[in-house]
Design a protein around this motif. Structure first.
Motif, PDB file in Angstrom:
ATOM      1  N   LEU A 104     -14.602  -1.558   0.342  1.00  0.00           N
ATOM      2  CA  LEU A 104     -13.980  -0.611  -0.581  1.00  0.00           C
ATOM      3  C   LEU A 104     -14.118  -1.078  -2.023  1.00  0.00           C
ATOM      4  N   LEU A 105     -13.851  -2.364  -2.268  1.00  0.00           N
ATOM      5  CA  LEU A 105     -14.024  -2.886  -3.621  1.00  0.00           C
ATOM      6  C   LEU A 105     -15.499  -3.209  -3.836  1.00  0.00           C
ATOM      7  N   PRO A 106     -16.004  -2.978  -5.061  1.00  0.00           N
ATOM      8  CA  PRO A 106     -17.403  -3.313  -5.321  1.00  0.00           C
ATOM      9  C   PRO A 106     -17.621  -4.835  -5.307  1.00  0.00           C
ATOM     10  N   VAL A 107     -18.902  -5.227  -5.367  1.00  0.00           N
ATOM     11  CA  VAL A 107     -19.239  -6.651  -5.290  1.00  0.00           C
ATOM     12  C   VAL A 107     -19.128  -7.330  -6.660  1.00  0.00           C
ATOM     13  N   ASP A 108     -19.586  -6.635  -7.696  1.00  0.00           N
ATOM     14  CA  ASP A 108     -19.642  -7.230  -9.022  1.00  0.00           C
ATOM     15  C   ASP A 108     -18.232  -7.439  -9.599  1.00  0.00           C
ATOM     16  N   PRO A 109     -17.943  -8.655 -10.131  1.00  0.00           N
ATOM     17  CA  PRO A 109     -16.593  -8.935 -10.641  1.00  0.00           C
ATOM     18  C   PRO A 109     -16.105  -7.953 -11.708  1.00  0.00           C
ATOM     19  N   TYR A 110     -17.007  -7.511 -12.600  1.00  0.00           N
ATOM     20  CA  TYR A 110     -16.566  -6.594 -13.651  1.00  0.00           C
ATOM     21  C   TYR A 110     -16.210  -5.230 -13.059  1.00  0.00           C
ATOM     22  N   ASP A 111     -17.050  -4.759 -12.125  1.00  0.00           N
ATOM     23  CA  ASP A 111     -16.762  -3.483 -11.456  1.00  0.00           C
ATOM     24  C   ASP A 111     -15.458  -3.579 -10.665  1.00  0.00           C
ATOM     25  N   ARG A 112     -15.187  -4.736 -10.072  1.00  0.00           N
ATOM     26  CA  ARG A 112     -13.936  -4.924  -9.340  1.00  0.00           C
ATOM     27  C   ARG A 112     -12.751  -4.829 -10.293  1.00  0.00           C
ATOM     28  N   ALA A 113     -12.897  -5.451 -11.471  1.00  0.00           N
ATOM     29  CA  ALA A 113     -11.817  -5.394 -12.464  1.00  0.00           C
ATOM     30  C   ALA A 113     -11.573  -3.942 -12.897  1.00  0.00           C
ATOM     31  N   MET A 114     -12.647  -3.175 -13.079  1.00  0.00           N
ATOM     32  CA  MET A 114     -12.503  -1.763 -13.464  1.00  0.00           C
ATOM     33  C   MET A 114     -11.814  -0.979 -12.353  1.00  0.00           C
ATOM     34  N   ALA A 115     -12.190  -1.239 -11.101  1.00  0.00           N
ATOM     35  CA  ALA A 115     -11.564  -0.542  -9.971  1.00  0.00           C
ATOM     36  C   ALA A 115     -10.070  -0.860  -9.917  1.00  0.00           C
ATOM     37  N   ARG A 116      -9.731  -2.133 -10.096  1.00  0.00           N
ATOM     38  CA  ARG A 116      -8.312  -2.515 -10.083  1.00  0.00           C
ATOM     39  C   ARG A 116      -7.575  -1.867 -11.248  1.00  0.00           C
ATOM     40  N   PHE A 117      -8.224  -1.799 -12.392  1.00  0.00           N
ATOM     41  CA  PHE A 117      -7.607  -1.190 -13.573  1.00  0.00           C
ATOM     42  C   PHE A 117      -7.254   0.273 -13.306  1.00  0.00           C
ATOM     43  N   TRP A 118      -8.218   1.032 -12.775  1.00  0.00           N
ATOM     44  CA  TRP A 118      -7.953   2.460 -12.540  1.00  0.00           C
ATOM     45  C   TRP A 118      -6.944   2.675 -11.420  1.00  0.00           C
ATOM     46  N   ALA A 119      -6.963   1.780 -10.424  1.00  0.00           N
ATOM     47  CA  ALA A 119      -5.960   1.883  -9.365  1.00  0.00           C
ATOM     48  C   ALA A 119      -4.567   1.672  -9.952  1.00  0.00           C
ATOM     49  N   ALA A 120      -4.444   0.696 -10.847  1.00  0.00           N
ATOM     50  CA  ALA A 120      -3.155   0.422 -11.490  1.00  0.00           C
ATOM     51  C   ALA A 120      -2.745   1.607 -12.363  1.00  0.00           C
ATOM     52  N   TYR A 121      -3.713   2.206 -13.037  1.00  0.00           N
ATOM     53  CA  TYR A 121      -3.435   3.358 -13.905  1.00  0.00           C
ATOM     54  C   TYR A 121      -2.892   4.527 -13.091  1.00  0.00           C
ATOM     55  N   ILE A 122      -3.510   4.756 -11.934  1.00  0.00           N
ATOM     56  CA  ILE A 122      -3.074   5.849 -11.071  1.00  0.00           C
ATOM     57  C   ILE A 122      -1.611   5.669 -10.693  1.00  0.00           C
ATOM     58  N   ASP A 123      -1.228   4.456 -10.328  1.00  0.00           N
ATOM     59  CA  ASP A 123       0.163   4.211  -9.957  1.00  0.00           C
ATOM     60  C   ASP A 123       1.091   4.246 -11.164  1.00  0.00           C
ATOM     61  N   ASP A 124       0.637   3.680 -12.251  1.00  0.00           N
ATOM     62  CA  ASP A 124       1.447   3.569 -13.454  1.00  0.00           C
ATOM     63  C   ASP A 124       1.704   4.919 -14.110  1.00  0.00           C
ATOM     64  N   LYS A 125       0.637   5.671 -14.314  1.00  0.00           N
ATOM     65  CA  LYS A 125       0.745   6.878 -15.133  1.00  0.00           C
ATOM     66  C   LYS A 125       0.731   8.177 -14.341  1.00  0.00           C
ATOM     67  N   LEU A 126      -0.192   8.278 -13.385  1.00  0.00           N
ATOM     68  CA  LEU A 126      -0.298   9.554 -12.683  1.00  0.00           C
ATOM     69  C   LEU A 126       0.908   9.770 -11.785  1.00  0.00           C
ATOM     70  N   LEU A 127       1.229   8.740 -11.003  1.00  0.00           N
ATOM     71  CA  LEU A 127       2.345   8.844 -10.066  1.00  0.00           C
ATOM     72  C   LEU A 127       3.640   9.179 -10.785  1.00  0.00           C
ATOM     73  N   SER A 128       3.950   8.409 -11.838  1.00  0.00           N
ATOM     74  CA  SER A 128       5.238   8.608 -12.514  1.00  0.00           C
ATOM     75  C   SER A 128       5.316  10.000 -13.145  1.00  0.00           C
ATOM     76  N   SER A 129       4.197  10.483 -13.691  1.00  0.00           N
ATOM     77  CA  SER A 129       4.252  11.798 -14.329  1.00  0.00           C
ATOM     78  C   SER A 129       4.341  12.915 -13.292  1.00  0.00           C
ATOM     79  N   LEU A 130       3.640  12.747 -12.146  1.00  0.00           N
ATOM     80  CA  LEU A 130       3.733  13.761 -11.087  1.00  0.00           C
ATOM     81  C   LEU A 130       5.151  13.830 -10.543  1.00  0.00           C
TER      82      LEU A 130
END
Lengths: 224, 225
Positions: free
Chosen positions: B88-114
């Motif tokens: 599920l997570l990509p192999v490249d460390p930078y891509d992994r960091a981006m995936a974690r960032f957007w996952a955190a954003y979804i919980d932080d901002k999208l969830l709370s606003s919904l």
């Protein structure tokens, strides 16, 4: 410094931020050189706004110009991008890694917010925050168990996540009228143990300075 | 699968977080025992497995509990990362960091606003929720464009970490749409996300675990009373 240019690491940060300090400590634990760039949060730089357009917050790590945001994501990135350096998340043990992520997440979810309510609120809100703070500290002490550090013998991910807040214990104690030493002696001992590490000693500010900073904020926001 | 490898998931059918864990298990082709919890009468097993938060989902692997959805999904990815199982997570460390960032954003901002939008106590709160969720969705549209690089998912050609994290909300988005008459992933404003929603929802591995939307609507109405 030659190391800096080769690795191309920069950290956009704010001196007293415990989140920023996590990154500084991780970088030092890993022996990675970086350029520290203090940010004026009242007047955010173009660099910060471009590097973190979504949240416009520090810390931001720039690696060869590419931004990584969110302190725990930065720490994990450092582990993964620099595998030859000492690992902060326990290598090769998915269950131990899951435990480490869980407790780092706990610190993130609970501590800072509760601490803020402790110095900002009065009356019932304050009393509630005080009760919660004691519970949070006790829970963390439970997670520490009998180990020297949260991961056991080695200083690791959860220690990095929590240790910057040890500079805030004095502030919590004064605003909460509590004693970490009394409530959680093992946690207090852990804090002292961490303070002996060069990476921690170098990057944390004296608790009195943090307290002063918070008092200044209170005055500025007109909170009495 | 090694002999004696036992996976159990404690969950609640109406929880988007449990759905995420189920999506991860589904996309990785893993078998497990699903235990439905009565959240008004939590089982001993749940309370013992997650004494800190007392919440679902909890993954129990060979008797050892793992809590917090994103921790669970990353754990599954690490344990079941080989033998042809999709990562599920990509192999490249930078891509992994981006995936974690957007996952955190979804919980932080999208969830709370919904949540503010659908369960706000006042009309003002609900309106603020609508405004914030609109902003969050627009930002995610940009994120999807960036991460997918023209491919169908955040993970590229196949479902990845962020797809699973956002996927937990697919049913929720549908019920909010149904109940408010608004379209959260509006194809005229956020066409890439709207297309993603349809595409993700139609995958077999997603359909296998998606809760019934009508049932969710009824649950939601009950909660508002």
């Amino acid at each position: 410094m030659a190391g800096e240019k080769k690795q191309g690491l920069q950290l956009l940060d704010f001196w007293v931020s415990p989140f920023g300090q996590r990154c500084r400590i991780a970088l030092d634990e890993k022996g990675l050189s970086y350029e520290y760039l203090e940010q004026d949060l009242a007047n955010k730089s173009e660099l910060l706004l471009r590097a973190n357009p979504v949240h416009k917050k520090i810390p931001v790590l720039l690696h060869a110009g590419r931004p990584v945001c969110e302190s725990l994501i930065i720490v994990q990135y450092l582990d993964e991008a620099f595998p030859a350096t000492p690992a902060l998340l326990p290598a090769g043990d998915p269950y131990a890694r899951a435990q480490a992520r869980f407790w780092a997440d706990y610190v993130d979810k609970k501590l800072y917010d509760c601490g803020t309510r402790l110095w900002k609120l009065k009356g019932d809100g304050h009393a509630q925050a005080r009760t919660e703070m004691v519970e949070i500290l006790r829970t963390l002490e439970g997670a520490l168990g009998e180990g020297r550090f949260f991961g056991g013998e080695a200083f690791g991910f959860v220690d990095v996540a929590l240790v910057p807040f040890t500079s805030w214990f004095l502030t919590y104690e004064r605003f909460g009228d509590l004693s970490v030493e009394k409530e959680c002696p093992k946690l207090a001992a852990w804090a002292k143990r961490c303070a002996e590490r060069p990476s921690v000693a170098k990057n944390l500010y004296p608790p009195e300075k943090v307290y002063e900073f918070i008092c200044g904020l209170k005055k500025r926001f007109g909170i009495e | 699968m090694a002999g004696g490898d036992e996976l159990k998931l404690l969950g609640f059918w109406g929880s988007p977080f449990v759905l995420r864990a189920r999506l991860a298990l589904s996309f990785k082709g893993l078998s497990y025992e699903y235990v439905e919890e009565d959240l008004k009468n939590k089982s001993e097993l749940l309370l013992q497995s997650n004494p800190v938060h007392k919440k679902v989902p909890v993954l129990i692997h060979n008797g050892k509990p793992v809590c917090e959805t994103q921790v669970i999904v990353q754990y599954l990815d690490e344990v079941y990362g080989a033998n042809g199982r999709p990562s599920l997570l990509p192999v490249d460390p930078y891509d992994r960091a981006m995936a974690r960032f957007w996952a955190a954003y979804i919980d932080d901002k999208l969830l709370s606003s919904l949540m503010m939008m659908s369960m706000g106590k006042t009309e003002e709160e609900k309106a603020e929720g609508r405004k914030q969720s609109s902003g969050a969705v627009e930002t995610l549209e940009g994120a999807l464009k960036e991460c997918s690089k023209g491919k169908p998912f955040f993970g590229g050609d196949s479902v990845g970490y962020v797809d699973v994290v956002l996927g937990g909300f697919v049913a929720w988005v549908r019920i909010i749409d149904r109940m408010t008459g608004l379209k959260i992933f509006d194809s005229s404003k956020t066409p890439i996300l709207a297309a993603w929603l349809e595409r993700f929802g139609s995958l077999d591995a997603a359909k296998a675990v998606m809760p019934d939307v009508q049932r969710l609507v009824e649950l939601s109405k009950m909660r508002q009373v």
